[in-house]
Design a protein around this motif. Structure first.
Motif, PDB file in Angstrom:
ATOM      1  N   PHE A  75       0.793  -1.231   0.000  1.00  0.00           N
ATOM      2  CA  PHE A  75       0.000   0.000   0.000  1.00  0.00           C
ATOM      3  C   PHE A  75       0.829   1.287   0.000  1.00  0.00           C
ATOM      4  CE2 PHE A  75      -2.501  -3.219   2.366  1.00  0.00           C
ATOM      5  CZ  PHE A  75      -3.502  -3.406   1.425  1.00  0.00           C
ATOM      6  N   GLY A  76       2.140   1.175   0.187  1.00  0.00           N
ATOM      7  CA  GLY A  76       2.981   2.366   0.258  1.00  0.00           C
ATOM      8  C   GLY A  76       3.148   2.839   1.693  1.00  0.00           C
ATOM      9  N   GLY A  77       4.175   3.633   1.914  1.00  0.00           N
ATOM     10  CA  GLY A  77       4.516   4.087   3.257  1.00  0.00           C
ATOM     11  C   GLY A  77       3.485   4.998   3.886  1.00  0.00           C
ATOM     12  N   THR A  78       2.979   5.963   3.132  1.00  0.00           N
ATOM     13  CA  THR A  78       2.055   6.944   3.693  1.00  0.00           C
ATOM     14  C   THR A  78       0.718   6.320   4.057  1.00  0.00           C
ATOM     15  OG1 THR A  78       3.123   8.643   2.356  1.00  0.00           O
ATOM     16  CG2 THR A  78       1.003   9.192   3.304  1.00  0.00           C
ATOM     17  N   ARG A  79       0.143   5.525   3.165  1.00  0.00           N
ATOM     18  CA  ARG A  79      -1.149   4.880   3.452  1.00  0.00           C
ATOM     19  C   ARG A  79      -1.021   3.888   4.608  1.00  0.00           C
ATOM     20  NH1 ARG A  79      -2.036   4.061  -2.621  1.00  0.00           N
ATOM     21  NH2 ARG A  79      -3.055   6.003  -3.179  1.00  0.00           N
ATOM     22  N   THR A  80       0.048   3.107   4.593  1.00  0.00           N
ATOM     23  CA  THR A  80       0.226   2.134   5.673  1.00  0.00           C
ATOM     24  C   THR A  80       0.416   2.844   7.008  1.00  0.00           C
ATOM     25  OG1 THR A  80       1.212   0.568   4.130  1.00  0.00           O
ATOM     26  CG2 THR A  80       1.585   0.161   6.463  1.00  0.00           C
ATOM     27  N   TYR A  81       1.156   3.940   7.009  1.00  0.00           N
ATOM     28  CA  TYR A  81       1.378   4.685   8.250  1.00  0.00           C
ATOM     29  C   TYR A  81       0.059   5.222   8.803  1.00  0.00           C
ATOM     30  CZ  TYR A  81       3.598   7.709  11.670  1.00  0.00           C
ATOM     31  OH  TYR A  81       3.987   8.299  12.839  1.00  0.00           O
ATOM     32  N   VAL A 123      10.940   4.256   6.463  1.00  0.00           N
ATOM     33  CA  VAL A 123      12.009   3.935   5.511  1.00  0.00           C
ATOM     34  C   VAL A 123      11.501   4.098   4.081  1.00  0.00           C
ATOM     35  CG1 VAL A 123      13.466   2.072   4.621  1.00  0.00           C
ATOM     36  CG2 VAL A 123      13.274   2.428   7.093  1.00  0.00           C
ATOM     37  N   GLN A 124      10.292   3.602   3.805  1.00  0.00           N
ATOM     38  CA  GLN A 124       9.723   3.719   2.462  1.00  0.00           C
ATOM     39  C   GLN A 124       9.461   5.178   2.097  1.00  0.00           C
ATOM     40  OE1 GLN A 124       9.578   1.297   0.401  1.00  0.00           O
ATOM     41  NE2 GLN A 124       8.610   2.404  -1.249  1.00  0.00           N
ATOM     42  N   ILE A 125       9.023   5.963   3.050  1.00  0.00           N
ATOM     43  CA  ILE A 125       8.788   7.390   2.792  1.00  0.00           C
ATOM     44  C   ILE A 125      10.103   8.066   2.423  1.00  0.00           C
ATOM     45  CG2 ILE A 125       8.146   9.574   3.898  1.00  0.00           C
ATOM     46  CD1 ILE A 125       5.964   7.885   5.422  1.00  0.00           C
ATOM     47  N   ILE A 126      11.181   7.724   3.117  1.00  0.00           N
ATOM     48  CA  ILE A 126      12.491   8.298   2.787  1.00  0.00           C
ATOM     49  C   ILE A 126      12.924   7.851   1.399  1.00  0.00           C
ATOM     50  CG2 ILE A 126      14.959   8.255   3.364  1.00  0.00           C
ATOM     51  CD1 ILE A 126      14.078   8.113   6.329  1.00  0.00           C
ATOM     52  N   ARG A 127      12.794   6.565   1.116  1.00  0.00           N
ATOM     53  CA  ARG A 127      13.197   6.055  -0.199  1.00  0.00           C
ATOM     54  C   ARG A 127      12.367   6.655  -1.331  1.00  0.00           C
ATOM     55  NH1 ARG A 127      14.159  -0.296   1.131  1.00  0.00           N
ATOM     56  NH2 ARG A 127      16.220  -0.047   2.032  1.00  0.00           N
ATOM     57  N   GLY A 128      11.089   6.864  -1.087  1.00  0.00           N
ATOM     58  CA  GLY A 128      10.207   7.344  -2.139  1.00  0.00           C
ATOM     59  C   GLY A 128      10.226   8.836  -2.362  1.00  0.00           C
ATOM     60  N   HIS A 129      10.568   9.611  -1.333  1.00  0.00           N
ATOM     61  CA  HIS A 129      10.440  11.064  -1.449  1.00  0.00           C
ATOM     62  C   HIS A 129      11.755  11.827  -1.291  1.00  0.00           C
ATOM     63  CE1 HIS A 129       6.089  10.733  -1.550  1.00  0.00           C
ATOM     64  NE2 HIS A 129       6.152   9.930  -0.500  1.00  0.00           N
ATOM     65  N   TRP A 130      12.812  11.156  -0.921  1.00  0.00           N
ATOM     66  CA  TRP A 130      14.087  11.843  -0.739  1.00  0.00           C
ATOM     67  C   TRP A 130      15.035  11.415  -1.848  1.00  0.00           C
ATOM     68  CZ3 TRP A 130      15.928  13.032   4.808  1.00  0.00           C
ATOM     69  CH2 TRP A 130      14.851  13.427   5.602  1.00  0.00           C
ATOM     70  N   SER A 131      15.876  12.328  -2.256  1.00  0.00           N
ATOM     71  CA  SER A 131      16.857  11.977  -3.292  1.00  0.00           C
ATOM     72  C   SER A 131      17.823  10.939  -2.734  1.00  0.00           C
ATOM     73  CB  SER A 131      17.625  13.216  -3.740  1.00  0.00           C
ATOM     74  OG  SER A 131      18.477  13.659  -2.691  1.00  0.00           O
ATOM     75  N   GLU A 132      18.457  10.211  -3.616  1.00  0.00           N
ATOM     76  CA  GLU A 132      19.377   9.151  -3.183  1.00  0.00           C
ATOM     77  C   GLU A 132      20.514   9.710  -2.335  1.00  0.00           C
ATOM     78  OE1 GLU A 132      22.055   5.616  -5.146  1.00  0.00           O
ATOM     79  OE2 GLU A 132      20.284   6.321  -6.215  1.00  0.00           O
ATOM     80  N   TRP A 140      19.475   8.831   9.319  1.00  0.00           N
ATOM     81  CA  TRP A 140      20.075   9.360  10.540  1.00  0.00           C
ATOM     82  C   TRP A 140      18.985   9.983  11.414  1.00  0.00           C
ATOM     83  CZ3 TRP A 140      20.477  14.349  12.534  1.00  0.00           C
ATOM     84  CH2 TRP A 140      21.332  14.481  13.631  1.00  0.00           C
ATOM     85  N   LEU A 141      18.059  10.745  10.790  1.00  0.00           N
ATOM     86  CA  LEU A 141      16.962  11.348  11.542  1.00  0.00           C
ATOM     87  C   LEU A 141      16.075  10.287  12.189  1.00  0.00           C
ATOM     88  CD1 LEU A 141      15.841  14.282   9.229  1.00  0.00           C
ATOM     89  CD2 LEU A 141      16.865  14.453  11.506  1.00  0.00           C
ATOM     90  N   LEU A 142      15.831   9.174  11.475  1.00  0.00           N
ATOM     91  CA  LEU A 142      15.045   8.087  12.069  1.00  0.00           C
ATOM     92  C   LEU A 142      15.722   7.544  13.316  1.00  0.00           C
ATOM     93  CD1 LEU A 142      13.731   5.809   9.173  1.00  0.00           C
ATOM     94  CD2 LEU A 142      12.446   7.364  10.622  1.00  0.00           C
ATOM     95  N   GLY A 143      17.026   7.339  13.241  1.00  0.00           N
ATOM     96  CA  GLY A 143      17.766   6.833  14.398  1.00  0.00           C
ATOM     97  C   GLY A 143      17.717   7.791  15.574  1.00  0.00           C
ATOM     98  N   VAL A 144      17.901   9.077  15.296  1.00  0.00           N
ATOM     99  CA  VAL A 144      17.861  10.092  16.354  1.00  0.00           C
ATOM    100  C   VAL A 144      16.461  10.149  16.970  1.00  0.00           C
ATOM    101  CG1 VAL A 144      17.945  12.600  16.774  1.00  0.00           C
ATOM    102  CG2 VAL A 144      19.756  11.488  15.463  1.00  0.00           C
ATOM    103  N   ALA A 145      15.434  10.148  16.129  1.00  0.00           N
ATOM    104  CA  ALA A 145      14.058  10.207  16.629  1.00  0.00           C
ATOM    105  C   ALA A 145      13.725   8.977  17.467  1.00  0.00           C
ATOM    106  CB  ALA A 145      13.081  10.334  15.461  1.00  0.00           C
ATOM    107  N   SER A 146      14.164   7.819  17.017  1.00  0.00           N
ATOM    108  CA  SER A 146      13.865   6.584  17.730  1.00  0.00           C
ATOM    109  C   SER A 146      14.491   6.584  19.121  1.00  0.00           C
ATOM    110  CB  SER A 146      14.378   5.387  16.925  1.00  0.00           C
ATOM    111  OG  SER A 146      14.170   4.193  17.623  1.00  0.00           O
TER     112      SER A 146
END
Length: 167
Positions: A75-81, A123-132, A140-146
């Protein structure tokens, strides 16, 4: 305004990722921090509280094995979230109202099981919406937030129930 060749996402996208995951971690770890209060408030034995905590841990394990990533792939990252937050909210509302150990343990299990798709969503949101080139910044932001969310929730909720005798 950010040009199309920028490797770093705009500040608002980075703050949104950091905030949503941080809030998820803070809210999700509340039940762990409050487990000692179940014994005091509801009158469960230590063994019952330990079984409920074990159900939570088992749900995390089974959720990561059986559930975690496949809804994100489907379903994709946004819908699943969004769906995960609705499901999680429903189960948490149910377990906060339950005086029965079996029902409470079941709802805690279900909340933990279905919440395991949250990290793959981010992770999917980062892969889908952020440049490589900007993706390492997102991870890194995910790790800090977690980690910061985990510490904040345990400190905050520990302070709220600090008058209890923790065993």
């Amino acid at each position: 305004m950010v040009d199309a060749g920028s490797v770093v996402p705009p500040l608002d996208r980075r703050l949104l990722l950091l905030t949503t995951y941080l809030l998820y971690i803070v809210v999700n770890t509340v039940s762990s921090s409050l487990m000692p209060s179940i014994q005091t408030d509801i009158g469960f034995s230590l063994g019952t509280v330990a079984r409920i905590s074990s159900a939570q841990t088992l749900a995390q394990m089974f959720g990561k094995i059986c559930w975690g990533g496949w809804p994100v792939s489907a379903f994709g990252g946004t819908r699943t979230y969004a769906g995960t937050m609705l499901i999680l909210g429903a189960f948490v509302a149910c377990y906060t109202l339950s005086p029965s150990a079996a029902v409470l343990g079941t709802f805690v299990f279900c909340a933990e099981f279905f919440s395991t798709s949250t990290f793959p969503c981010h992770v999917q949101i980062i892969r889908g919406h952020w440049s490589e080139a900007g993706r390492p910044d997102g991870f890194w932001l995910l790790g800090v937030a977690s980690r910061s969310g985990d510490v904040l929730s345990k400190l905050g909720w520990g302070a709220l129930v600090g008058s209890l005798r923790w065993q």
